[in-house]
Every structure is written in structure tokens, then in C-alpha cells.
Design a protein around this motif. Structure first.
Motif, short mmCIF file in Angstrom:
data_model
loop_
_atom_site.label_atom_id
_atom_site.label_comp_id
_atom_site.label_asym_id
_atom_site.label_seq_id
_atom_site.Cartn_x
_atom_site.Cartn_y
_atom_site.Cartn_z
N ALA A 1 1.00 -1.05 -0.29
CA ALA A 1 0.15 0.03 0.10
C ALA A 1 0.72 1.31 -0.04
O ALA A 1 1.89 1.76 0.72
CB ALA A 1 -0.98 -0.03 0.84
N ARG B 1 -8.74 1.62 8.07
CA ARG B 1 -9.70 0.84 9.78
C ARG B 1 -9.03 0.72 10.82
O ARG B 1 -9.70 0.69 11.92
CB ARG B 1 -10.66 -0.26 8.88
CG ARG B 1 -12.26 -0.21 9.43
CD ARG B 1 -13.00 -1.40 8.95
NE ARG B 1 -13.64 -1.79 10.12
CZ ARG B 1 -13.62 -3.18 10.44
NH1 ARG B 1 -13.38 -3.99 10.51
NH2 ARG B 1 -14.65 -3.33 11.38
N PRO C 1 -1.61 4.07 5.43
CA PRO C 1 -1.48 4.44 4.19
C PRO C 1 -2.18 5.09 2.89
O PRO C 1 -3.10 6.12 4.11
CB PRO C 1 -2.85 2.91 4.12
CG PRO C 1 -2.92 2.32 5.17
CD PRO C 1 -1.87 3.20 6.49
N ASP C 2 -2.09 6.24 2.69
CA ASP C 2 -2.80 6.83 1.52
C ASP C 2 -3.67 7.41 1.25
O ASP C 2 -4.08 8.33 1.97
CB ASP C 2 -2.52 7.35 0.21
CG ASP C 2 -0.78 7.58 -0.15
OD1 ASP C 2 -0.15 7.87 0.71
OD2 ASP C 2 -0.15 7.44 -1.27
N ASP C 3 -4.87 6.05 1.43
CA ASP C 3 -6.59 6.44 2.03
C ASP C 3 -6.42 5.94 3.13
O ASP C 3 -8.11 5.89 2.96
CB ASP C 3 -7.05 5.84 0.77
CG ASP C 3 -6.82 4.13 1.17
OD1 ASP C 3 -6.23 4.18 1.61
OD2 ASP C 3 -7.49 3.66 -0.01
N GLY C 4 -6.31 6.02 3.80
CA GLY C 4 -6.46 6.02 6.01
C GLY C 4 -6.34 4.59 5.34
O GLY C 4 -6.29 3.81 4.93
N GLY D 1 -5.84 8.50 10.26
CA GLY D 1 -6.88 7.02 9.57
C GLY D 1 -7.83 6.94 9.83
O GLY D 1 -8.45 6.72 8.90
N GLY E 1 -1.88 -2.11 5.39
CA GLY E 1 -3.00 -1.29 5.75
C GLY E 1 -3.17 -0.80 6.21
O GLY E 1 -4.21 -0.42 6.69
N ARG F 1 2.27 7.42 3.59
CA ARG F 1 2.66 8.65 3.93
C ARG F 1 3.16 8.23 5.62
O ARG F 1 2.39 7.93 6.14
CB ARG F 1 2.09 9.64 3.74
CG ARG F 1 0.76 9.82 4.21
CD ARG F 1 -0.66 10.36 3.89
NE ARG F 1 -1.61 10.72 3.98
CZ ARG F 1 -2.37 11.34 5.29
NH1 ARG F 1 -1.46 11.49 5.99
NH2 ARG F 1 -3.71 10.58 5.11
#
Length: 256
Positions: free
Chosen positions: A18, A47, A42-45, A127, A74, A21
Motif C-alpha cells: 500500500a 480501518r 496508507p494514503d487512503d486511510g 487514518g 494496510g 505516508r
């Protein structure tokens, strides 16, 4: 010494993992203490988040790299420093007298710092995690287990070669097992001079008596701090421990 300062986790970066950042951050505990931390996600957050509790030296490169390895898989990961109350938030050199500062920590202060890390992981800036685990090493292993009794809503506590008994008169994981509110994974070293078989047996018995879901693994012949690439003889045990960590997180992450 738990680790050499230039050691790195025995986990290879994932090729094609993934996109992540990372950044140095400063958290604020409930008592107003500012503490240094390192966030990787991960760049998109994510869970699922992981609070990383270091060994006695506090936050340094090993744990920043470990946070990155979690993020590549992740998870959001926040590694934090214990010594905000006594050493501030500045970067430190190799001569930092960490044991002087360890002696000044308190169980209550550490749990305030854990809460600050958990809250940041749950925030949009951390996140937006819905599920958070604690993972610790040595001094941090002990405190990761104790964090499941801290009211943080953790999904589980994972500790590598953590001490299980009393420390400076304060009850330890064995004494407080009945307070734990989440499953426990203990990854112990069989050739540990200070954490003996009877200590592990007492901890496991206390967890069982309290009805706490748990797994306690002892790696026969492995030394304290075996989870270190410098200990090439223990690469197999390190790989097994890492797989157990990932499996534990998967097992105790509720379905979305």
C-alpha cells in the motif's frame, strides 16, 4: 540493551504494498504533556490502527521503520515516545540516558500517552481507524498488555518479551489480568534472563482464570529482543512471530 540503535525490524518492505505516508508528530496527553510520535499510514486511510510501544529506549528508528511495515500492510501505525514529561519532544542522540527517564515514568502517565495515540489514530488526521490494537516490545510489551485495562477500547494487546510481574511495587499484567478487556498475544523469549518460565506460566494461568482470550508463545532458545535482524540465528522465530501478529490482528478485527 534491547536493540542496537541502527537495527531495523526483521520484516522486508513489501514490493507493491500500500502507498504510505509518514510524518513526525507531537501528541498531547490529557495532563497537557507533549510527546513525540511517528505516524505511518496508507494514503487512503485505514480501518485498523496499531499503537506501537517501544522498548526502554523510547522512540527511535527501529520503531519508525516498524510503523512503516505495518502501514505497507494496510494498517495505520503510531509509534510514540515515553519521555515527554522528562525529556521533551526533541530528537535525541545515542548518548541519551534512557534508564534515568524510564525510572521516572508511571503506569498512569504511559496510559495517558497510549490514549493520546489511540485518539489520534481514530481521528481523520490519523487514518480514521475504527479498530485499534497495541503492540509493544520489552518495557512496551508489558505496557501494551496493560493498555487493554486502560479503558481505551482496544481490540487486543500484543507484547514481545514483556515482563509480567510487579514493577516498583506496581501490579503487572499477571496481577491485573482480570481487568483486561481484550485478547492478549504474548511472544516470549525462552532464553530470557529476567522473564523466566515460571513468570510466563503464572501470566498464562492468570489470563486463563480471568477468562481472557490469549495465546502465549515461548520461542525456546531465543534471547530477549530476538525480533531483530542482527540476530540472524533467530530469523525463523522472528518470521513466525510477525505472522502471528498479523494473524492475531486479522482474527480480532470485527467484520466491517
Amino acid at each position: 540493551m534491547c536493540f542496537e540503535l541502527d537495527s531495523v525490524p526483521p520484516i522486508p518492505p513489501i514490493s507493491g504494498g500500500a502507498p504510505v505516508r509518514s510524518e513526525d508528530v507531537v501528541l498531547e496527553a490529557a495532563d497537557g504533556t507533549r510527546l513525540a510520535a511517528f505516524l505511518a499510514l496508507p494514503d487512503d486511510g485505514a480501518r485498523v490502527g496499531v499503537v506501537v510501544l517501544p522498548d526502554v529506549r523510547g522512540l527511535y528508528r527501529f520503531y519508525e521503520e516498524l510503523a512503516l511495515r505495518f502501514a505497507e500492510r494496510g494498517f495505520a501505525a503510531m509509534a510514540f515516545d515515553y519521555f515527554g514529561r522528562t525529556a521533551g519532544v526533541a530528537k535525541r542522540d545515542d548518548d541519551f540516558p534512557y534508564m534515568e527517564h524510564v525510572a521516572q515514568t508511571t503506569p498512569e502517565g504511559i496510559q495517558q500517552d497510549v490514549r493520546a495515540a489511540v485518539e489520534r489514530l481514530r481521528s481523520p488526521d490519523g487514518g480514521g481507524c475504527e479498530v485499534v490494537f497495541a503492540v509493544g516490545f520489552c518495557f512496551g510489551g508489558r505496557n501494551a498488555w496493560l493498555s487493554t485495562a486502560g479503558g481505551h477500547g482496544l481490540a487486543g494487546g500484543i507484547g514481545f518479551y514483556g515482563s509480567t510481574g510487579e514493577r516498583n511495587g506496581a501490579p503487572g499484567p499477571t496481577q491485573r489480568a482480570a481487568e483486561f478487556e481484550a485478547p492478549i498475544l504474548a511472544l516470549q523469549a525462552g532464553d530470557d534472563a529476567n522473564i523466566l518460565p515460571e513468570h510466563n506460566a503464572a501470566f498464562e494461568a492468570a489470563l486463563a482464570a480471568a477468562g481472557v482470550e490469549h495465546e502465549l508463545v515461548v520461542y525456546d532458545g531465543a534471547p530477549h529482543s530476538f525480533f531483530d535482524r542482527r540476530f540472524e540465528d533467530y530469523a525463523e522465530q522472528s518470521a513466525d512471530a510477525w505472522e502471528r501478529v498479523l494473524a492475531f490482528i486479522e482474527r480480532y478485527t470485527p467484520a466491517a
